[in-house]
Design a protein around this motif. Sequence first.
Motif, PDB file in Angstrom:
ATOM      1  N   VAL A 157       0.844  -1.204   0.000  1.00  0.00           N
ATOM      2  CA  VAL A 157       0.000   0.000   0.000  1.00  0.00           C
ATOM      3  C   VAL A 157       0.876   1.250   0.000  1.00  0.00           C
ATOM      4  CG1 VAL A 157      -1.625   1.323   1.422  1.00  0.00           C
ATOM      5  CG2 VAL A 157      -2.003  -1.116   1.032  1.00  0.00           C
ATOM      6  N   THR A 158       1.924   1.236   0.816  1.00  0.00           N
ATOM      7  CA  THR A 158       2.843   2.386   0.858  1.00  0.00           C
ATOM      8  C   THR A 158       3.527   2.574  -0.489  1.00  0.00           C
ATOM      9  OG1 THR A 158       3.246   1.930   3.190  1.00  0.00           O
ATOM     10  CG2 THR A 158       4.806   3.386   2.084  1.00  0.00           C
ATOM     11  N   PHE A 159       3.918   1.489  -1.112  1.00  0.00           N
ATOM     12  CA  PHE A 159       4.571   1.554  -2.415  1.00  0.00           C
ATOM     13  C   PHE A 159       3.620   2.141  -3.467  1.00  0.00           C
ATOM     14  CE2 PHE A 159       5.795  -0.543  -6.453  1.00  0.00           C
ATOM     15  CZ  PHE A 159       7.064   0.004  -6.585  1.00  0.00           C
ATOM     16  N   ILE A 160       2.372   1.694  -3.477  1.00  0.00           N
ATOM     17  CA  ILE A 160       1.374   2.200  -4.432  1.00  0.00           C
ATOM     18  C   ILE A 160       1.127   3.687  -4.192  1.00  0.00           C
ATOM     19  CG2 ILE A 160      -1.049   2.039  -5.150  1.00  0.00           C
ATOM     20  CD1 ILE A 160       0.701  -0.215  -6.221  1.00  0.00           C
ATOM     21  N   THR A 197       3.147   5.841  -2.856  1.00  0.00           N
ATOM     22  CA  THR A 197       4.351   6.565  -3.278  1.00  0.00           C
ATOM     23  C   THR A 197       4.380   6.713  -4.794  1.00  0.00           C
ATOM     24  OG1 THR A 197       5.542   5.659  -1.387  1.00  0.00           O
ATOM     25  CG2 THR A 197       6.869   6.576  -3.159  1.00  0.00           C
ATOM     26  N   LEU A 198       4.004   5.669  -5.510  1.00  0.00           N
ATOM     27  CA  LEU A 198       3.956   5.747  -6.967  1.00  0.00           C
ATOM     28  C   LEU A 198       2.920   6.771  -7.437  1.00  0.00           C
ATOM     29  CD1 LEU A 198       4.280   2.035  -8.134  1.00  0.00           C
ATOM     30  CD2 LEU A 198       5.941   3.868  -8.391  1.00  0.00           C
ATOM     31  N   ILE A 199       1.765   6.798  -6.785  1.00  0.00           N
ATOM     32  CA  ILE A 199       0.721   7.752  -7.176  1.00  0.00           C
ATOM     33  C   ILE A 199       1.183   9.183  -6.932  1.00  0.00           C
ATOM     34  CG2 ILE A 199      -1.592   8.576  -6.556  1.00  0.00           C
ATOM     35  CD1 ILE A 199      -2.342   5.612  -6.133  1.00  0.00           C
ATOM     36  N   VAL A 200       1.791   9.430  -5.769  1.00  0.00           N
ATOM     37  CA  VAL A 200       2.287  10.780  -5.468  1.00  0.00           C
ATOM     38  C   VAL A 200       3.388  11.168  -6.447  1.00  0.00           C
ATOM     39  CG1 VAL A 200       3.528  12.137  -3.735  1.00  0.00           C
ATOM     40  CG2 VAL A 200       1.587  10.732  -3.052  1.00  0.00           C
ATOM     41  N   SER A 201       4.276  10.243  -6.753  1.00  0.00           N
ATOM     42  CA  SER A 201       5.349  10.531  -7.713  1.00  0.00           C
ATOM     43  C   SER A 201       4.785  10.848  -9.091  1.00  0.00           C
ATOM     44  CB  SER A 201       6.305   9.339  -7.817  1.00  0.00           C
ATOM     45  OG  SER A 201       6.922   9.094  -6.587  1.00  0.00           O
ATOM     46  N   LEU A 202       3.796  10.079  -9.512  1.00  0.00           N
ATOM     47  CA  LEU A 202       3.168  10.329 -10.808  1.00  0.00           C
ATOM     48  C   LEU A 202       2.504  11.698 -10.840  1.00  0.00           C
ATOM     49  CD1 LEU A 202       2.410   9.206 -13.599  1.00  0.00           C
ATOM     50  CD2 LEU A 202       0.354   8.268 -12.554  1.00  0.00           C
ATOM     51  N   ALA A 203       1.844  12.069  -9.744  1.00  0.00           N
ATOM     52  CA  ALA A 203       1.208  13.388  -9.677  1.00  0.00           C
ATOM     53  C   ALA A 203       2.256  14.499  -9.759  1.00  0.00           C
ATOM     54  CB  ALA A 203       0.393  13.512  -8.391  1.00  0.00           C
TER      55      ALA A 203
END
Length: 130
Positions: free
Chosen positions: A68-71, A73-79
């Motif tokens: 969940v933390t990894f997902i 982090t990926l969403i925030v990075s993509l944003a």
Amino acid sequence: MERPSLEINLPDTHEEGKLYVVDSLNNLNKLNVCPDGSEHVLDEEENTGGTGENIAASNTRNQCLFFVTFILTLIVSLALVSFVIFLIIQTRNKMDQISSRLISEKKNIEELKKMNNMILKHLNQSVIKE
């Protein structure tokens, strides 16, 4: 410091006495081998029958938390990357607008110079005639 030997010559006793001595030696070995903070882990293993159910549940929980933390982090990075790309595009558009304005102003300045030169020539000719 010398470690006490765990090998003890046991006299011939009944079966129950042997089991008691073996259990005592196991407990003593656990106390000598395990640090103070891990005694409760051994007790939990004994309570669950040593199957490791708590450890497996904890590992599964940790893996889910990591996922969940990894997902997230990926969403925030993509944003953030999308926002940076948006800013780059906006900056490029503004630079293009400024560049086109500068080019048009340069043309206007050159036309004004030509008009100024024509006016100066005309004034010079009129001064010469007089």
